[in-house]
Design a protein around this motif. Structure first.
Motif, PDB file in Angstrom:
ATOM      1  N   ARG A  96       0.824  -1.221   0.000  1.00  0.00           N
ATOM      2  CA  ARG A  96       0.000   0.000   0.000  1.00  0.00           C
ATOM      3  C   ARG A  96       0.850   1.260   0.000  1.00  0.00           C
ATOM      4  NH1 ARG A  96      -2.528  -4.232   1.782  1.00  0.00           N
ATOM      5  NH2 ARG A  96      -4.815  -4.407   1.665  1.00  0.00           N
ATOM      6  N   GLY A  97       2.137   1.124  -0.308  1.00  0.00           N
ATOM      7  CA  GLY A  97       2.985   2.278  -0.519  1.00  0.00           C
ATOM      8  C   GLY A  97       3.708   2.817   0.695  1.00  0.00           C
ATOM      9  N   TYR A  98       3.634   2.143   1.825  1.00  0.00           N
ATOM     10  CA  TYR A  98       4.341   2.616   3.019  1.00  0.00           C
ATOM     11  C   TYR A  98       5.804   2.176   2.972  1.00  0.00           C
ATOM     12  CZ  TYR A  98      -0.026   4.086   5.185  1.00  0.00           C
ATOM     13  OH  TYR A  98      -1.201   4.728   5.465  1.00  0.00           O
ATOM     14  N   ARG A  99       6.653   2.996   3.573  1.00  0.00           N
ATOM     15  CA  ARG A  99       8.084   2.683   3.693  1.00  0.00           C
ATOM     16  C   ARG A  99       8.295   1.930   5.005  1.00  0.00           C
ATOM     17  NH1 ARG A  99      10.301   8.499   3.678  1.00  0.00           N
ATOM     18  NH2 ARG A  99      12.217   7.420   4.293  1.00  0.00           N
ATOM     19  N   VAL A 100       8.597   0.647   4.888  1.00  0.00           N
ATOM     20  CA  VAL A 100       8.590  -0.256   6.039  1.00  0.00           C
ATOM     21  C   VAL A 100      10.002  -0.722   6.355  1.00  0.00           C
ATOM     22  CG1 VAL A 100       7.685  -2.417   6.967  1.00  0.00           C
ATOM     23  CG2 VAL A 100       6.275  -1.042   5.404  1.00  0.00           C
ATOM     24  N   THR A 101      10.336  -0.671   7.635  1.00  0.00           N
ATOM     25  CA  THR A 101      11.562  -1.301   8.132  1.00  0.00           C
ATOM     26  C   THR A 101      11.173  -2.268   9.245  1.00  0.00           C
ATOM     27  OG1 THR A 101      12.872   0.680   7.654  1.00  0.00           O
ATOM     28  CG2 THR A 101      13.840  -0.951   9.157  1.00  0.00           C
ATOM     29  N   LEU A 120       9.551  -5.333  -2.610  1.00  0.00           N
ATOM     30  CA  LEU A 120       8.576  -4.265  -2.340  1.00  0.00           C
ATOM     31  C   LEU A 120       9.209  -3.078  -1.631  1.00  0.00           C
ATOM     32  CD1 LEU A 120       5.577  -6.457  -1.091  1.00  0.00           C
ATOM     33  CD2 LEU A 120       5.689  -5.180  -3.245  1.00  0.00           C
ATOM     34  N   GLY A 121      10.507  -3.151  -1.371  1.00  0.00           N
ATOM     35  CA  GLY A 121      11.204  -2.050  -0.732  1.00  0.00           C
ATOM     36  C   GLY A 121      11.320  -2.155   0.779  1.00  0.00           C
ATOM     37  N   VAL A 122      10.880  -3.261   1.360  1.00  0.00           N
ATOM     38  CA  VAL A 122      10.992  -3.433   2.805  1.00  0.00           C
ATOM     39  C   VAL A 122      12.464  -3.597   3.186  1.00  0.00           C
ATOM     40  CG1 VAL A 122      10.368  -4.893   4.773  1.00  0.00           C
ATOM     41  CG2 VAL A 122       8.703  -4.459   2.954  1.00  0.00           C
ATOM     42  N   ARG A 123      12.857  -2.930   4.254  1.00  0.00           N
ATOM     43  CA  ARG A 123      14.215  -3.048   4.775  1.00  0.00           C
ATOM     44  C   ARG A 123      14.187  -3.842   6.064  1.00  0.00           C
ATOM     45  NH1 ARG A 123      16.543   2.828   5.339  1.00  0.00           N
ATOM     46  NH2 ARG A 123      18.431   1.614   5.783  1.00  0.00           N
TER      47      ARG A 123
END
Length: 611
Positions: free
Chosen positions: A80-85, A316-319
């Protein structure tokens, strides 16, 4: 060994009737409707009259915990477009669900032997977690396939008996025929339940009839009675096990509580245990399910699931920050302002925080001010955990035993097990793992750590690591080799493994960093909702109030979906909400349950309750 069979109509009628327990949920899972809108307004710091605004893309979310709950939340948020770590205290993702390498066992280019905290299985009544599995693609070379395709069916369960008693072999298969009219009517249900219990379990007729009646009472009870009455009654007392035969106690008391729910039958909530019955029987009936009643992965968990999941999340860009142990959630001005990590002078700062750690760790991170802001956090101190830990035995020869799980109902330590190599068709154990000598892994779980064993006469908590292994092996042999059979042989045992999260065995302070939430009677009201009174803090984990009401991977995944939905509401996001699937509820019993609510409010017992 006796194979238990019954007429298809009889078995199906039992399953159909038992599934009636699905209707009794009664959980407070958070606000809905206008109440939810008011809560979102308060969380966003605006008046109730002001319209909601779309959420801002790229908002930062710190997910605290990299187990099933944390990774589930991370996926829903990242999509859903959130920047997640994700911050995980271990050096690997997956929590209790992951598999792990047995140190020092790899030779000749093979992988290390696969170990685990305990084996995983995926009942067909799981629906939230399978949806996630379908959205995790497998690596390149398997186009269109997902982790869900790595589930394989276990087709039967074995209940070996100690002392020469005949073993019971129970087939698992889902009924696909349409429901039979009238099969849930009380007279038909009682007759079917009594007949099958007598035939399948060989219980005395009076005991089978009594247990069938107790099931009927619960299936026709309203939500209010289940929550306010049966939640507070231990299963052992509800089924009057103390007055019944040894077989009744072991099969219908211990067999469905300690070995599955990891709670003593004398303590386990009747509401929770009965929901296990209803979930499995509706699964077998083919109503509202994802697949067969018992499924396992076709390879070690981290190979078949956690590895591809991590790859999907990274895409998906998850760190990920591994080895990051949360010490405290910093609270000021009515919000979480950061997270203090062990061995880090700089706090983690984000817009929103999802606490997805197990309850025994999460509650240690909530300071006095934060607890004062939301009383449900303090009630989590009353939740209890216990040990449910596996021992893997690596064998020189293939030893499948049965094509499914084995429940040693007579074992003092409440042991269950499964032969794993038979379910891993693309793995050759000798070729792929260890030094080439191991051909199979018999993965066992010890669920009762405070009962004396048969070798040393001490509970597992008072035994050394080696003594736990020898005692577990002895109890496996006592049941599996009973009646002249020779299933396990000492000469076949090559080596073993216990999760290093278990420490101090044999000493004054044994510890287990990966415990399991248990469900004693009267503890339901201590389970928190995913949304908290702090507008940027959300809870996920198998201890959170969910529809399934059981500490499982499904419960962890469902709680993550609820946490994400609460976060989206608080953030005013226009993104679609996560679908949350409840357990199937039988419409056939709705009228009886409605009548029972009237009786309960007048102080009367259930109409079928004979006392």
């Amino acid at each position: 060994m006796r194979t238990i069979t019954a007429a298809a109509h009889t078995r199906r009628a039992l399953l159909t009737g038992a599934a009636g327990a699905a209707a009794g949920l009664g959980l407070d899972l958070g606000p809905t409707g206008s109440e939810a809108a008011r809560a979102r307004a308060r969380a966003a710091g605006r008046s109730e009259e002001e319209p909601e605004q779309p959420g801002r893309p790229g908002r930062r979310v710190a997910v605290l915990g990299g187990g099933v709950a944390g990774l589930s939340a991370a996926q829903e948020l990242a999509e859903r477009g959130y920047r997640v770590t994700v911050y995980e205290r271990n050096t690997a993702l997956g929590g209790k669900a992951r598999s792990m390498d047995v140190p020092g066992t790899a030779r000749g280019g093979r992988r290390p032997l696969p170990g685990e905290h305990g084996f995983r299985f995926f009942p067909g009544f799981y629906r939230n977690l399978p949806d996630t599995l379908r959205r995790i693609p497998l690596p390149t070379g398997t186009p269109g396939r997902t982790v869900h395709d790595n589930l394989v069916n276990a087709t039967e369960e074995l209940l070996p008996r100690a002392g020469g008693r005949p073993a019971l072999r129970l087939p698992f298969r889902t009924v696909t025929a349409p429901p039979v009219l009238g099969e849930l009517l009380p007279d038909a249900l009682l007759q079917t339940l009594t007949g099958l219990l007598d035939t399948a379990l060989h219980l005395p007729a009076t005991e089978a009839a009594y247990f069938a009646n107790r099931l009927l009472v619960h299936f026709t009870s309203c939500d209010l009675r289940r929550r306010e009455q049966w939640e507070r009654v231990p299963w052992w007392r509800f089924i009057r096990a103390e007055e019944m035969s040894y077989d009744y106690q072991r099969l219908l008391g211990v067999g469905v509580t300690r070995n599955i729910v990891a709670t003593k039958a004398e303590e386990a909530s009747t509401r929770t245990v009965a929901r296990i019955f209803q979930a499995f029987v509706y699964n077998a009936l083919g109503r509202g399910n994802d697949g067969e009643p018992d499924r396992v992965l076709n390879a070690p968990t981290s190979e078949a699931w956690i590895g591809p999941w991590e790859a999907r999340l990274r895409s998906l860009g998850v760190r990920f920050q591994l080895g990051a142990e949360v010490q405290e959630l910093l609270y000021e001005g009515g919000r979480i302002t950061g997270v203090r990590l062990r061995d880090s002078a700089t706090p983690v700062v984000a817009d929103h925080y999802v606490s997805a750690m197990p309850v025994e760790h999460a509650r240690n991170t909530w300071g006095p001010a934060l607890r004062s802001a939301d009383p449900q956090l303090g009630r989590c101190d009353r939740l209890r955990t216990d040990w449910m830990v596996g021992v893997q035995f690596y064998l020189r020869s293939r030893t499948p035993i049965v094509h499914g799980h084995v429940d040693l109902v007579d074992s003092p330590w409440a042991i269950t097990c499964i032969g794993q190599a038979q379910f891993w068709p693309d793995r050759d154990f000798r070729r792929d793992y260890g030094d080439g000598r191991a051909a199979d892994c018999l993965s066992a779980i010890v669920s009762q750590w405070d009962a004396p064993g048969i070798v040393y006469g001490r509970p597992a908590l008072k035994c050394t690591r080696e003594e736990v292994v020898r005692e577990t092996w002895a109890q496996l042999k006592e049941s599996l080799n009973s009646g002249g059979r020779r299933v396990l042989d000492d000469a076949d045992l090559l080596t073993w493994f216990i999760d290093p999260a278990v420490t101090g065995l044999g000493g004054p302070a044994p510890a287990n960093r990966e415990q399991l939430l248990i469900h004693p009677a009267g503890t339901l009201d201590n389970r928190p909702s995913a949304a908290t009174a702090v507008p940027n803090l959300f809870l996920a984990g198998d201890y959170v109030a969910t529809d399934i009401d059981l500490a499982t991977m499904e419960g962890a995944n469902e709680s993550a979906r609820r946490a994400v939905n609460a976060l989206l509401d608080a953030d005013g996001s226009p993104a679609p909400r996560c679908t949350v699937w409840p357990l199937y509820r039988p419409p056939e019993l709705a009228a009886l349950q409605q009548q029972d609510e009237g009786r309960y409010r007048r102080g009367l017992p259930n109409a079928f309750d004979l006392g």
